[in-house]
Design a protein around this motif. Structure first.
Motif, short mmCIF file in Angstrom:
data_model
loop_
_atom_site.label_atom_id
_atom_site.label_comp_id
_atom_site.label_asym_id
_atom_site.label_seq_id
_atom_site.Cartn_x
_atom_site.Cartn_y
_atom_site.Cartn_z
N ALA A 1 -3.50 10.36 -2.12
CA ALA A 1 -3.89 9.29 -3.04
C ALA A 1 -3.32 7.98 -2.53
O ALA A 1 -2.13 7.89 -2.21
CB ALA A 1 -3.38 9.60 -4.44
N VAL A 2 -4.15 6.98 -2.48
CA VAL A 2 -3.77 5.68 -1.93
C VAL A 2 -3.83 4.63 -3.03
O VAL A 2 -4.78 4.60 -3.81
CB VAL A 2 -4.69 5.28 -0.77
N SER A 3 -2.85 3.80 -3.07
CA SER A 3 -2.85 2.71 -4.05
C SER A 3 -2.46 1.41 -3.35
O SER A 3 -1.80 1.42 -2.33
CB SER A 3 -1.88 3.00 -5.19
N GLY A 4 -2.89 0.31 -3.93
CA GLY A 4 -2.60 -0.98 -3.34
C GLY A 4 -3.84 -1.80 -3.14
O GLY A 4 -4.96 -1.35 -3.41
N ARG A 5 -3.68 -2.95 -2.60
CA ARG A 5 -4.80 -3.89 -2.51
C ARG A 5 -5.76 -3.54 -1.38
O ARG A 5 -5.38 -3.16 -0.30
CB ARG A 5 -4.26 -5.30 -2.28
N LYS B 1 -11.71 7.17 -6.37
CA LYS B 1 -10.33 7.61 -6.63
C LYS B 1 -9.38 7.12 -5.55
O LYS B 1 -8.17 7.34 -5.66
CB LYS B 1 -10.28 9.13 -6.70
N ILE B 2 -9.90 6.52 -4.51
CA ILE B 2 -9.13 6.06 -3.35
C ILE B 2 -8.26 7.21 -2.86
O ILE B 2 -7.02 7.11 -2.77
CB ILE B 2 -8.30 4.80 -3.65
N THR B 3 -8.91 8.30 -2.56
CA THR B 3 -8.23 9.51 -2.13
C THR B 3 -8.95 10.08 -0.91
O THR B 3 -10.18 10.07 -0.86
CB THR B 3 -8.21 10.55 -3.26
N SER C 1 -9.65 0.60 -0.49
CA SER C 1 -10.91 1.31 -0.42
C SER C 1 -11.72 0.90 0.79
O SER C 1 -12.63 1.62 1.20
CB SER C 1 -11.72 1.08 -1.70
N VAL D 1 0.85 -1.18 0.00
CA VAL D 1 0.00 0.00 0.00
C VAL D 1 0.89 1.23 0.00
O VAL D 1 1.81 1.36 0.81
CB VAL D 1 -0.93 0.01 1.23
N GLN D 2 0.60 2.16 -0.91
CA GLN D 2 1.37 3.40 -0.99
C GLN D 2 0.43 4.59 -0.83
O GLN D 2 -0.67 4.59 -1.35
CB GLN D 2 2.11 3.52 -2.33
N GLN E 1 0.37 8.88 -1.10
CA GLN E 1 1.06 10.06 -1.61
C GLN E 1 0.27 11.29 -1.23
O GLN E 1 -0.79 11.56 -1.79
CB GLN E 1 1.21 9.96 -3.13
#
Length: 125
Positions: free
Chosen positions: A22-26, A75-77, A29, A1-2, A4
């Protein structure tokens, strides 16, 4: 998970800023999201948190009525709208995500699983 974080800057007393993370990864959400801040020489302190569905929020007393946390799960933000900024709001702001449930215990930074790198907010008097 990252994670930014962005949106920090130098503003004057009474101004507004909006931070984004902003969040990314599995599976992110489904995570609770929060914001913390850390001023020089001080411990990291809780600012705000928002539940998975954005149905519930939690704020530190010092920012209640001035800051608003929100999230966009598409947007997982996560966002932090900061109004009526004061010099004492000056700090590095960090976003974080947690697998936990939104209760008052979520003011504890140890409850969070992943952290962003921080964005500097400076409020001049």
């Amino acid at each position: 998970v990252q994670l930014q974080a962005s949106g920090g800057g130098l503003v004057q007393t009474g101004d507004s800023l909006r931070l984004s993370c902003a969040v990314s990864g599995r599976v992110v959400s489904s995570y609770l999201m929060g914001w913390f801040r850390q001023a020089p020489g001080k411990e990291r302190e809780f600012v705000a948190a928002i539940s998975r569905t954005a149905g519930s929020t939690l704020y530190a007393d010092s920012v209640k009525g001035r800051f608003t946390i929100s999230r966009d799960n598409a947007k997982i933000t996560v966002y932090l709208q900061m109004n009526s900024l004061k010099p004492e709001d000056t700090a590095v702001y960090y976003c974080a995500v947690s697998r936990g449930v939104l209760t008052t215990s979520m003011v504890n930074p140890t409850k969070y699983d992943f952290w962003g790198q921080g964005t500097q907010v400076t409020v001049s008097s």
